[in-house]
Write an enzyme that holds these catalytic residues in place. Structure first.
Site, PDB file in Angstrom:
ATOM      1  N   THR A   1       0.893  -1.096   0.104  1.00  0.00           N
ATOM      2  CA  THR A   1       0.230  -0.080  -0.091  1.00  0.00           C
ATOM      3  C   THR A   1       0.883   1.339   0.248  1.00  0.00           C
ATOM      4  OG1 THR A   1      -0.237   0.063   2.484  1.00  0.00           O
ATOM      5  CG2 THR A   1      -1.678  -1.314   1.306  1.00  0.00           C
TER       6      THR A   1
ATOM      7  N   VAL B   1       7.769  -2.411   7.172  1.00  0.00           N
ATOM      8  CA  VAL B   1       7.880  -0.926   7.160  1.00  0.00           C
ATOM      9  C   VAL B   1       8.379  -0.488   5.854  1.00  0.00           C
ATOM     10  CG1 VAL B   1       8.815   1.142   8.334  1.00  0.00           C
ATOM     11  CG2 VAL B   1       8.047  -0.769   9.854  1.00  0.00           C
ATOM     12  N   LYS B   2       7.437   0.388   5.052  1.00  0.00           N
ATOM     13  CA  LYS B   2       8.070   0.728   3.752  1.00  0.00           C
ATOM     14  C   LYS B   2       8.523   2.292   4.001  1.00  0.00           C
ATOM     15  CE  LYS B   2       5.708   0.828  -0.719  1.00  0.00           C
ATOM     16  NZ  LYS B   2       4.385   0.868  -1.466  1.00  0.00           N
ATOM     17  N   VAL B   3       9.833   2.250   3.452  1.00  0.00           N
ATOM     18  CA  VAL B   3      10.619   3.406   3.474  1.00  0.00           C
ATOM     19  C   VAL B   3      11.311   4.182   2.348  1.00  0.00           C
ATOM     20  CG1 VAL B   3      12.735   4.315   4.695  1.00  0.00           C
ATOM     21  CG2 VAL B   3      11.499   2.531   5.607  1.00  0.00           C
TER      22      VAL B   3
END
Length: 224
Positions: free
Chosen positions: A33, A92-94
């Site tokens: 997402t 965790v999207k970084v």
């Protein structure tokens, strides 16, 4: 190139109905997402977004990428740890920026899975893998938009990771059609994330439709 597992399928959406439909196919491995997809579904406000991630995790038994909004290191850490606490499957999207690489290195040492996003070059892919990213998201569709070949990037990263022995998985993103999915499999992507339409598009072929129609017609004629 030989990998130890089959290419995984993630769906790129925040729409719960689409996630459920993909899950019912029996081939869904995870979800990605981003803030744009959340906004598209009318999910606004920090607590509502966190609650929505939990709803997604209740549907899919696989990794769910949840993106940080902050671009400063300290704030990324706070936000990322909060996302990590939602559910064990949260990744965790970084973003691929300097503070993002620092954050990925921190999360890696804390055994928090990460997805380095907005990647457009092999050099960026090397930095993300070196920092310990779990997943790397090259955006192939956006490269195609500026007349670069996104598949060449996937091939280059796959070769580098093989030579260097990096464990980071290549998660091909900005995938827009069934052909993209096929080409990603050929190029060495470990994961492909795409809309439901691209995923179900793999089912379709005119000769399949013609053949099925003929089988049914022959059966009806023989049993009438």
């Amino acid at each position: 190139m030989l990998f130890c597992s089959l290419m995984k399928f993630f769906i790129d959406t925040a729409n719960l109905d689409q996630i459920k439909e993909a899950e019912e196919l029996g081939i869904l491995d995870g979800v990605t997402t981003n803030p744009s997809l959340m906004a598209k579904e009318g999910i606004v406000g920090e607590q509502n977004i966190l609650d929505h991630y939990l709803k997604i995790c209740d549907i899919v038994d696989g990794d769910v990428s949840a993106e940080v909004i902050s671009t400063e290191y300290d704030k990324m850490i706070v936000e990322g740890e909060r996302l990590h606490e939602i559910h064990p499957n949260i990744v965790v999207k970084v973003p691929m920026i300097q503070d993002g690489i620092k954050a990925i290195s921190y999360f890696s040492k804390k055994n928090i899975d990460t997805n380095c996003t907005l990647v457009f070059s092999p050099g960026q892919a090397i930095l993300a893998a070196k920092a310990g990213a779990t997943y790397l998201s090259p955006f192939i569709g956006r490269l195609d938009d500026i007349s670069w070949d996104g598949m060449d990037l996937i091939k280059s990263i796959a070769k580098i990771y093989e030579v260097q022995g990096y464990n980071t998985e290549i998660l091909a993103a900005s995938v827009r059609n069934p052909l993209h999915i096929v080409k990603c499999a050929e190029a060495g992507a470990n994961v492909v994330t795409c809309p439901l339409s691209a995923m179900t598009g793999l089912l379709k072929h005119p000769l399949t439709d013609i053949g099925l129609e003929k089988f049914l017609a022959d059966h009806k004629a023989a049993n009438s």
